[in-house]
Design an enzyme around this catalytic site. Structure first.
Site, PDB file in Angstrom:
ATOM      1  N   LYS A  64       0.614  -1.200   0.133  1.00 46.19           N
ATOM      2  CA  LYS A  64       0.056  -0.079  -0.158  1.00 46.19           C
ATOM      3  C   LYS A  64       0.910   1.287   0.049  1.00 46.19           C
ATOM      4  O   LYS A  64       0.454   2.253  -0.527  1.00 46.19           O
ATOM      5  CB  LYS A  64      -0.984  -0.001   1.282  1.00 46.19           C
TER       6      LYS A  64
ATOM      7  N   GLU B   2      -9.909   1.600  -4.794  1.00 49.45           N
ATOM      8  CA  GLU B   2     -10.537   2.111  -3.610  1.00 49.45           C
ATOM      9  C   GLU B   2     -10.270   3.494  -3.474  1.00 49.45           C
ATOM     10  O   GLU B   2      -9.044   3.837  -3.293  1.00 49.45           O
ATOM     11  CB  GLU B   2     -10.273   1.338  -2.436  1.00 49.45           C
TER      12      GLU B   2
ATOM     13  N   GLU C 227      -6.306   2.536  -2.084  1.00 52.01           N
ATOM     14  CA  GLU C 227      -5.289   1.256  -2.227  1.00 52.01           C
ATOM     15  C   GLU C 227      -5.778   0.596  -3.482  1.00 52.01           C
ATOM     16  O   GLU C 227      -7.158   0.885  -3.918  1.00 52.01           O
ATOM     17  CB  GLU C 227      -5.245   0.482  -1.185  1.00 52.01           C
TER      18      GLU C 227
ATOM     19  N   PHE D 190     -20.030  -7.784  18.903  1.00 52.37           N
ATOM     20  CA  PHE D 190     -19.747  -8.623  17.504  1.00 52.37           C
ATOM     21  C   PHE D 190     -18.765  -9.890  17.736  1.00 52.37           C
ATOM     22  O   PHE D 190     -17.771 -10.278  16.901  1.00 52.37           O
ATOM     23  CB  PHE D 190     -19.179  -7.687  16.477  1.00 52.37           C
TER      24      PHE D 190
END
Length: 674
Positions: free
Chosen positions: A117, A276, A289, A349
């Site tokens: 990246k 993105e 990225e 979560f």
């Protein structure tokens, strides 16, 4: 290049997805599997399958040598990497080529250029593509990273330069969060990708995550296939994706599309890729990225374009030109994808493991008039205004702690966004997963939330809701109907053998039951009759209920003259119910409760099955309420076990790297006097 047999170097729903298209095009397929996946659907779906190692990904799906040996043994002449695992590993792509295999993805050089990246961001800056401010330096010492963070200011993202999928990424909003953010991101990145190198990036607050699907061939052609809006995220992990974006104008779509194509061509890209961007509240876009692989959310693009992107991958890998030019690509309708995770949205979560007791997605498909799997690859031939389900599980599958908690994707396609939302909510209601807690109801509530309906989501909104206790993240309260159906199921002697009247002890005498769902306990009186009927008394109110039929988990019953349907699965003393778009687990309270089941603050137990990554205390240490004790990683998520009360550590039963079961005793405390 020609090839005839494709090895899919992946698992779960993406392996099944690739196999279906490959079969449609006449290719034979090879699956690979770990110990945990011996009975997985992708193994049975492929023409051949090869065991490649133990359950941890590092000992199986991340082993390049094992994958190549599987290809050799089966005579596979091409490899599709799916997404995750080795899909963005340049060494793997090159190893496939060196072994004489066709790698169904971009060249290793393009993966290297865009897979790092930091390197990719440098190239974008050189090309004039707007990028968010950040630090891309080679100095990876904590002190250097912290100094650069001070220059950038908060909020910022600490990001792994390798991998994707939100792994190895931490949102940092203050000095106090920086050091643990760096350590956590590095540790997670090393575990997931084998590379702990980090970069820093100034967070575009209240931004929208918009990505462009690009495709390029070996003949110099490249196109973009519209955008996907992936703004609904939790911990930087996508939850809902849709196409087209409800906020992107044609002009912005074209600008981002051209930037994305230029990026692909600059690195000699081939195959499917995604660029993105983050879009701020002024609708300015910044490069984030490039993912050099197929994306999890590719189905929404397939739905609105009518093209099968896996078919495009296979054709490009075979040396064919792109099936369409930019002028051929049009966007029709609206598609939304919901990621079904086995995690409990109502307890932070937390990931779940266990056995799938009920999963029958064909019911949702039959009601929506659609079929499972990808579109056929020709423009306009995809499912018309319907539902598609991509999954990698089956009823009876065991969900282990070794892999990502995403088990299925439910995709709805409609004439417009409201149409797609309505169809998606119906599909989620008609596709319950029982046996493990999951986010199905949360997904349905999310797409109906005003923030989503009005396209006002941001990448951090769900995380803020979690901190604020938003109603969306509160578990549903069981209605009287839930208690009534549970009483019907538990009062019948073996509901699965029901044949008309099979009540407990074959007695018509009334009896009382105490039922529990979550923390709620209610009493109900049951008075059976001789005609598969029963009178239920709940809080002094009498209700007449009759069982009409029960087959394959589907209970048809009538209450006060109204016929209804519920999914009912009995598992020991528990009844798993799906009704009215909710799922519940109800059990009969024993008259002789197990004393060991009571919560004991002196014993810290693992919340899930997983791997211990850190032990923060040792015997003799004094701890305070909320202090971190042990960190357990499951399904690529780190969970800290914290002290419930003040005390002194008496014993530690865990060490870093150890695999533990759910409920395993990790730390014992001598509690301080109240």
């Amino acid at each position: 290049m020609t090839f005839s047999k494709i090895l899919i170097a992946n698992r779960g729903e993406i392996a099944c997805r690739v196999i279906r298209t490959a079969r449609h095009l006449g290719y034979r397929t090879v699956a690979v599997f770990s110990d945990a996946d011996r009975d997985a659907p992708h193994v049975a779906l492929a023409d051949e399958a090869v065991h490649i190692g133990a359950s941890p990904a590092a000992e199986s799906y991340l082993r390049i040598d094992a994958v190549l040996e599987a290809a050799r043994k089966t005579g596979a002449d091409a490899v599709h990497p799916g997404y995750g695992f080795l899909s963005e590993n340049a060494a793997f792509a090159q190893a496939c080529v060196d072994a004489g295999l066709v790698f169904i993805g971009p060249p290793a050089s393009a993966i290297t250029a865009m897979g790092d990246k930091a390197l990719a961001k440098r190239r974008m800056l050189e090309a004039g593509v707007p990028c968010a401010p950040g630090y891309l330096g080679a100095d990876q010492n904590d002190a250097a990273l912290m100094a650069e963070a001070q220059k950038l200011g908060y909020p910022l993202l600490v990001k792994a330069v390798a991998g994707g999928g939100g792994r190895g990424m931490r949102l940092v909003r203050s000095d106090a969060e920086l050091q643990p953010g760096i350590e956590g991101a590095r540790r997670e990145a090393t575990s997931a990708f084998g590379d702990g190198t980090l970069m820093l990036e100034r967070l575009i607050d209240n931004g929208r995550h918009i990505e462009i699907q690009v495709f390029a061939d070996a003949h110099g052609n490249a196109v973009y296939l519209g955008e996907r809006d992936c703004t609904a995220q939790r911990r930087r992990q996508k939850v809902i994706e849709e196409a087209p974006s409800p906020v992107v104008t044609p002009a912005l779509r074209e600008a981002m599309g051209k930037d994305a194509v230029a990026a692909a061509l600059a690195v000699g890209y081939q195959g499917a890729g995604t660029v993105e961007f983050i879009v701020d509240d002024q609708m300015h876009h910044y490069f984030l990225e490039m993912n050099t692989r197929l994306q999890v959310e590719h189905p929404v693009t397939e739905m609105i374009t009518g093209y099968d992107l896996v078919e495009w991958q296979l054709r490009v890998a075979a040396g064919e030109p792109l099936p369409a030019q930019q002028s051929d690509i049009t966007l029709t309708g609206h598609a939304i994808e919901a990621r079904l995770y086995v995690e409990d949205p109502y307890t932070g979560f937390a990931p779940q493991t266990g056995t799938v007791l009920w999963w029958q997605p064909q019911q949702a498909l039959s009601t929506a008039g659609s079929t499972s799997g990808p579109t056929s690859g020709q423009k306009g031939s995809g499912p018309q205004y319907g539902v598609r389900i991509d999954d990698g599980i089956a009823q009876g599958s065991v969900i282990s702690p070794f892999y990502d908690p995403m088990v299925a994707k439910i995709i709805a396609y409609g004439r417009d966004r409201d149409d797609a939302i309505r169809r998606l909510r119906a599909a989620l209601a008609n596709t319950p997963l029982l046996g493990l807690k999951n986010n199905g109801r949360f997904l349905s509530d999310l797409v109906d939330h005003p923030a989503f309906r009005r396209a006002r989501m941001t990448t951090t909104l769900i995380d803020r809701w979690l901190e604020q206790g938003e109603a969306l993240l509160q578990a549903a309260i069981p209605t009287d109907a839930v208690w009534q159906v549970a009483a019907l199921a538990l009062s019948m002697r073996g509901l699965e053998q029901w044949r008309g009247h099979n009540w407990r002890a074959n007695s018509v005498a009334a009896f009382d039951m105490r039922l529990q769902c979550g923390e709620v306990v209610r009493a109900i009186r049951v008075r059976p009759d001789h005609h598969a009927g029963v009178e239920l008394t709940l809080d002094g109110v009498n209700t007449q209920a009759t069982v009409l039929s029960f087959a394959d988990g589907t209970l048809r019953y009538a209450v006060d003259g109204v016929t209804r349907t519920a999914i009912v699965v009995q598992d020991g003393n528990n009844v798993h119910l799906a009704m009215d778009a909710n799922s519940f687990v109800v059990s009969e309270v024993s008259a002789f409760p197990n004393a060991d089941a009571r919560k004991d603050a002196s014993k810290a137990r693992s919340p899930v099955a997983g791997k211990v990554t850190q032990v923060a205390v040792e015997p003799g240490a004094t701890v305070q309420p909320g202090q971190q004790l042990v960190c357990v990683e499951a399904m690529k998520m780190e969970m800290w076990l914290c002290a419930e009360s003040a005390g002194v550590v008496q014993a530690v039963h865990a060490q870093a790297g150890q695999q533990v079961e759910s409920g395993a005793l990790l730390v014992e405390l001598e509690l301080s006097p109240a």
